[in-house]
Write a protein that holds these residues in place. Structure first.
Motif, PDB file in Angstrom:
ATOM      1  N   PRO A 177     -22.821  31.999 -39.255  1.00  0.00           N
ATOM      2  CA  PRO A 177     -22.565  31.546 -37.899  1.00  0.00           C
ATOM      3  C   PRO A 177     -23.461  32.272 -36.891  1.00  0.00           C
ATOM      4  CG  PRO A 177     -20.861  33.088 -38.542  1.00  0.00           C
ATOM      5  CD  PRO A 177     -21.717  32.863 -39.758  1.00  0.00           C
ATOM      6  N   GLN A 233     -24.109  34.114 -33.621  1.00  0.00           N
ATOM      7  CA  GLN A 233     -23.291  34.886 -32.703  1.00  0.00           C
ATOM      8  C   GLN A 233     -24.160  35.776 -31.836  1.00  0.00           C
ATOM      9  OE1 GLN A 233     -20.550  36.161 -36.211  1.00  0.00           O
ATOM     10  NE2 GLN A 233     -19.301  36.376 -34.359  1.00  0.00           N
ATOM     11  N   GLY A 270     -17.194  28.034 -37.021  1.00  0.00           N
ATOM     12  CA  GLY A 270     -17.373  29.262 -36.253  1.00  0.00           C
ATOM     13  C   GLY A 270     -16.508  30.384 -36.787  1.00  0.00           C
ATOM     14  N   THR A 327     -12.496  31.385 -32.968  1.00  0.00           N
ATOM     15  CA  THR A 327     -13.274  30.475 -32.128  1.00  0.00           C
ATOM     16  C   THR A 327     -12.363  29.354 -31.618  1.00  0.00           C
ATOM     17  OG1 THR A 327     -15.290  30.944 -33.348  1.00  0.00           O
ATOM     18  CG2 THR A 327     -15.256  28.911 -32.079  1.00  0.00           C
ATOM     19  N   HIS A 387     -16.683  31.613 -28.706  1.00  0.00           N
ATOM     20  CA  HIS A 387     -16.467  32.590 -29.759  1.00  0.00           C
ATOM     21  C   HIS A 387     -15.488  33.669 -29.322  1.00  0.00           C
ATOM     22  CE1 HIS A 387     -20.690  31.181 -30.975  1.00  0.00           C
ATOM     23  NE2 HIS A 387     -19.820  30.637 -31.792  1.00  0.00           N
ATOM     24  N   HIS A 406     -21.058  27.744 -27.745  1.00  0.00           N
ATOM     25  CA  HIS A 406     -21.967  26.741 -28.281  1.00  0.00           C
ATOM     26  C   HIS A 406     -21.709  25.443 -27.549  1.00  0.00           C
ATOM     27  CE1 HIS A 406     -22.920  28.954 -32.232  1.00  0.00           C
ATOM     28  NE2 HIS A 406     -24.054  28.761 -31.575  1.00  0.00           N
TER      29      HIS A 406
END
Length: 387
Positions: A252, A254, A286, A290, A319, A327
């Motif tokens: 993922p 981050q 995620g 998340t 997140h 995102h």
């Protein structure tokens, strides 16, 4: 450097080429660039392990003989004029290979990576992606942030590379990840000089996904035109202060540094959850914790390419703390503006498996940044809500 010099291998301006795959003039073309001291045969040999079907592979031979192999420039670090001459030579050859609108991707190894970097910087509009293996970009890298926006890149570096200085590898990694604007999938491979089979397998998967995306959606448009208008902000998008944050280069994705206080994390979520028609739930994709922002699509919401998860109507997610990044998916002009101004980091798989406007928006560090980040998310909401 005159590439028609009789001491250079040619003949004339025509490179020696080894080919694999289709000969159709409109098929995507993958141009392979070998390391110094080898030849076109050293890379064309991996073509059978790369995607088959409507794709052509062409491995070029460097123009200068070097022992039993060939080089792209004369001995020593490349002089700018020599590198520019070789770029012109390669671009001229590409122009004569078939349909001028065919997608062209680069696959380079060691010193070929330096040439690939020069080609990408000189003519970003010509390339649809690049695979850079065990090498470094030219020094110094371009200063323009977002120079490679819209050009997905696969980068692999060996952890114990005996040939390329570590500082050059570090500069290449840092510039591609934090300044170039390229959707970057990057990995460090244990070991030294040998091209690992796992890397070839990873390249094959990435390349197949990128070719599938090109067939389905066409080329990524390049940043162009006037500064775009952000309806969700008062005026143009400002410049974000400081360097872009460090982010992971695989999934993922981050944000790893520049985290803001937890109160801003929660305040941002409250603003996003209050947008028109939005519902929330724990994310399917995620890291744990998340949270997703969703729109009901039955009423005629926007196109699939405006969503992270089209089936769910997920157009954004946040997140968990301390990473308060988002995102989102933005229209192309807004995504490129956000990248150039430091407010967006392309997702490693944008334009590969995910919509090309998929970006990470760093979490806010202060109240002023909270307003900007919320405005960027509101633009993604408007994109997804457009019927």
């Amino acid at each position: 450097m005159d590439l028609r010099d009789p001491d250079l291998r040619g003949p004339g301006d025509e490179p020696m080429v080894a080919k694999w795959g289709t000969t159709h003039p409109s098929a995507p073309l993958v141009v392979l660039l070998h390391g110094n001291g080898t030849s076109e045969h050293s890379l064309i040999e991996i073509s059978p392990w790369l995607p088959h079907g409507p794709v052509a592979y062409a491995a070029l031979r460097g123009p200068i003989q070097h022992g039993k192999g060939f080089r792209w420039w004369r001995d020593g670090p490349p002089e700018p004029d020599d590198l520019a001459a070789t770029c012109t030579w390669v671009l001229s050859w590409i122009a004569g290979t078939g349909d001028p609108d065919r997608p062209v991707l680069l696959l380079a190894f060691r010193d070929g990576v330096t040439l690939a970097g020069a080609l990408m910087a000189a003519a970003p509009e010509r390339f649809s992606g690049a695979v850079l293996l065990y090498g470094a970009l030219p020094d110094p890298p371009p200063r323009q942030r977002g120079r490679l926006s819209g050009m997905p890149v696969f980068l692999a570096h060996a952890t114990e590379d005996p040939r390329t200085p570590a500082d050059r590898l570090d500069r290449t990694w840092t510039w591609l990840a934090r300044e170039s604007g390229a959707p970057l999938w990057a990995e460090r491979v244990p070991g030294g000089a040998q091209l690992a089979g796992s890397v070839v397998g990873g390249v094959g998967t990435w390349l197949a996904d990128r070719l599938d995306f090109l067939r389905a959606h066409g080329e990524n448009p390049l940043p162009d035109g006037d500064e775009p208008r952000w309806p969700s902000l008062r005026g143009p998008l400002p410049q974000r202060s400081g360097p872009a944050p460090e982010c992971t280069t695989r999934i993922p994705q981050q944000q790893l540094d520049q985290h803001g206080p937890a109160a801003l994390h929660d305040a941002l979520w409250e603003r996003l959850a209050a947008l028109d028609g939005v519902t929330t739930k724990p994310a399917r994709i995620g890291p744990d914790g998340t949270r997703s922002l969703l729109l009901e699509r039955a009423g005629g919401a926007g196109p699939d390419e405006a969503f992270l998860v089209p089936d769910d109507g997920e157009f954004a997610h946040q997140h968990p703390a301390p990473d308060a990044s988002l995102h989102v998916v933005l229209p192309d002009p807004l995504a490129y503006d956000g990248i150039a101004k430091g407010w967006a980091v392309p997702h490693p798989l944008a334009g590969v498996r995910l919509p090309r406007g998929t970006v990470l928006v760093p979490g806010p560090r202060d109240a002023a940044e909270l307003d900007v980040v919320a405005g960027i998310a509101a633009a993604a909401h408007a994109f997804a809500a457009a019927g």
